[in-house]
Design a protein around this motif. Sequence first.
Motif, PDB file in Angstrom:
ATOM      1  N   HIS A  75       0.754  -1.050  -0.244  1.00  0.00           N
ATOM      2  CA  HIS A  75      -0.021   0.082   0.040  1.00  0.00           C
ATOM      3  C   HIS A  75       0.897   1.362   0.046  1.00  0.00           C
ATOM      4  O   HIS A  75       0.869   2.081  -0.760  1.00  0.00           O
ATOM      5  N   TYR A  76       1.773   1.128   0.916  1.00  0.00           N
ATOM      6  CA  TYR A  76       2.909   2.525   1.118  1.00  0.00           C
ATOM      7  C   TYR A  76       3.505   2.658  -0.272  1.00  0.00           C
ATOM      8  O   TYR A  76       3.565   3.690  -0.746  1.00  0.00           O
ATOM      9  N   LEU A  77       4.033   1.422  -0.934  1.00  0.00           N
ATOM     10  CA  LEU A  77       4.709   1.604  -2.137  1.00  0.00           C
ATOM     11  C   LEU A  77       3.924   2.198  -3.230  1.00  0.00           C
ATOM     12  O   LEU A  77       4.382   2.939  -4.166  1.00  0.00           O
ATOM     13  N   GLN A  78       2.774   1.644  -2.876  1.00  0.00           N
ATOM     14  CA  GLN A  78       1.705   2.277  -4.149  1.00  0.00           C
ATOM     15  C   GLN A  78       1.538   3.727  -4.013  1.00  0.00           C
ATOM     16  O   GLN A  78       1.550   4.286  -5.150  1.00  0.00           O
ATOM     17  N   GLU A  79       1.600   4.331  -2.818  1.00  0.00           N
ATOM     18  CA  GLU A  79       1.319   5.436  -2.616  1.00  0.00           C
ATOM     19  C   GLU A  79       2.701   6.177  -3.323  1.00  0.00           C
ATOM     20  O   GLU A  79       2.777   7.491  -3.686  1.00  0.00           O
ATOM     21  N   THR A  80       3.650   5.538  -3.181  1.00  0.00           N
ATOM     22  CA  THR A  80       5.182   6.594  -3.162  1.00  0.00           C
ATOM     23  C   THR A  80       5.405   6.208  -4.826  1.00  0.00           C
ATOM     24  O   THR A  80       5.900   7.075  -5.176  1.00  0.00           O
ATOM     25  N   LEU A  81       5.235   5.114  -5.210  1.00  0.00           N
ATOM     26  CA  LEU A  81       5.704   4.726  -6.389  1.00  0.00           C
ATOM     27  C   LEU A  81       4.844   4.460  -7.406  1.00  0.00           C
ATOM     28  O   LEU A  81       5.002   4.506  -8.670  1.00  0.00           O
ATOM     29  N   GLY A  82       3.494   4.511  -7.132  1.00  0.00           N
ATOM     30  CA  GLY A  82       2.245   4.475  -7.977  1.00  0.00           C
ATOM     31  C   GLY A  82       2.509   4.347  -9.423  1.00  0.00           C
ATOM     32  O   GLY A  82       2.605   3.150 -10.242  1.00  0.00           O
ATOM     33  N   ASN A  83       2.674   5.358  -9.988  1.00  0.00           N
ATOM     34  CA  ASN A  83       3.014   5.541 -11.627  1.00  0.00           C
ATOM     35  C   ASN A  83       4.169   5.243 -11.991  1.00  0.00           C
ATOM     36  O   ASN A  83       4.371   5.010 -13.286  1.00  0.00           O
ATOM     37  N   ASN A  84       5.138   5.104 -11.194  1.00  0.00           N
ATOM     38  CA  ASN A  84       6.545   4.684 -11.793  1.00  0.00           C
ATOM     39  C   ASN A  84       6.538   3.321 -12.443  1.00  0.00           C
ATOM     40  O   ASN A  84       5.834   2.357 -12.253  1.00  0.00           O
ATOM     41  N   LEU A  85       7.222   3.650 -13.715  1.00  0.00           N
ATOM     42  CA  LEU A  85       7.500   2.173 -14.378  1.00  0.00           C
ATOM     43  C   LEU A  85       8.640   1.415 -13.806  1.00  0.00           C
ATOM     44  O   LEU A  85       9.656   1.950 -13.415  1.00  0.00           O
ATOM     45  N   CYS A  86       8.371   0.207 -13.419  1.00  0.00           N
ATOM     46  CA  CYS A  86       9.349  -0.620 -12.741  1.00  0.00           C
ATOM     47  C   CYS A  86       9.652  -1.943 -13.674  1.00  0.00           C
ATOM     48  O   CYS A  86       8.876  -2.358 -14.449  1.00  0.00           O
ATOM     49  N   THR A  87      10.706  -2.483 -13.509  1.00  0.00           N
ATOM     50  CA  THR A  87      11.232  -3.613 -14.223  1.00  0.00           C
ATOM     51  C   THR A  87      10.589  -4.753 -13.459  1.00  0.00           C
ATOM     52  O   THR A  87      10.809  -5.108 -12.069  1.00  0.00           O
ATOM     53  N   VAL A  88       9.875  -5.596 -14.273  1.00  0.00           N
ATOM     54  CA  VAL A  88       9.177  -6.697 -13.482  1.00  0.00           C
ATOM     55  C   VAL A  88       9.617  -8.132 -14.326  1.00  0.00           C
ATOM     56  O   VAL A  88       9.401  -7.967 -15.852  1.00  0.00           O
TER      57      VAL A  88
END
Length: 295
Positions: free
Chosen positions: A21-34
């Motif tokens: 939840h917290y990471l969604q709030e801080t990283l939300g829109n960022n593109l991440c390598t998955v």
Amino acid sequence: MKPVVLTDTNLVGSALKWNCHYLQETLGNNLCTVYLSKTHKFKYFDVNQTKKCDNDFSPPTEKVLMKFQEFAKHLKSWEEGDRRLYMQQLLNEKILNSSQLVNDILTFNWSWIRRQQKQNNWGPLTANLLMISTQGNVTPAHFDNQQNVFAQIYGYKRFILFPPEDYDKLYPHPVWHPHDRQSQVDFENPDYTKFPKFREIKGHEAVLGPGDVLYLPLYWWHHVESLCQTQYTTSLTFWYKAGPTHGSSVTTMYPLEGYQKMAIMRNVEKMLVETLKDVNEVGPLLRAILEGRYT
Ligand SMILES: O=C(O)C(=O)C[C@H](CCCc1ccccc1)C(=O)O
Ligand SMILES: [Zn+2]
């Protein structure tokens, strides 16, 4: 250099609140390598080396860029049978510029880890890799050529560790192979005909929970599994360059240690690839040196 688990460093105390939840709030829109995998194994491969394999290499995982909130959605709704996900994202300036994570990162116990870096003569910090894995994912046995301070943030990870000198029992892929640095042995179904010495292997187990830190010396083999106590696990690595004493060391002590022999073998293989140009000629030439003379 031996691995050690430390439970009181408070290295990433401020990250213990990094839940989805917290990471969604801080990283939300960022593109991440998955990485995506059809199996529970996420065997790392170097895409730049796939061409040397005259196209009989089939990548075991697929690398995608995904918005963190999309990744979080998949994480929450993941069920057995779905493709597994493994987010492995470098905390680089792009990510840090656009998230409040910076404040948490600033309050890591940098004085402690900088002291370790200094006292152990490591080189500079090269990367912090944030990893979020669905439960049960496995990173098969491999070694890295950097010093690693591995911090567990959420969930439990089981490491099996082997010293560098166990390379003869773990049968690493050739250095030019996409799976360079990874063991060829499938731990769940070992081919003892191809890899007979794997029978003798014995590892050290370490289970890391939130707040635990594992010092993983360079060239130490490790097999890593995300345990199923939680739906996902979160970890953060601190990778440091090996440092001057592991390169052109001033006074080399003999007999050489396992990791030094590993480095020598890798250099011989690389030199042979360079001079022979054709990777398929490396084996026969090494055999010609050995056969009837060094066996
Ligand atoms: O921290 C380490 O060294 C690990 O192996 C942790 C491992 C994932 C690492 C992925 C990876 C492997 C090789 C090169 C770059 C990234 C895990 O935790 O599953
Ligand atoms: Zn590793």
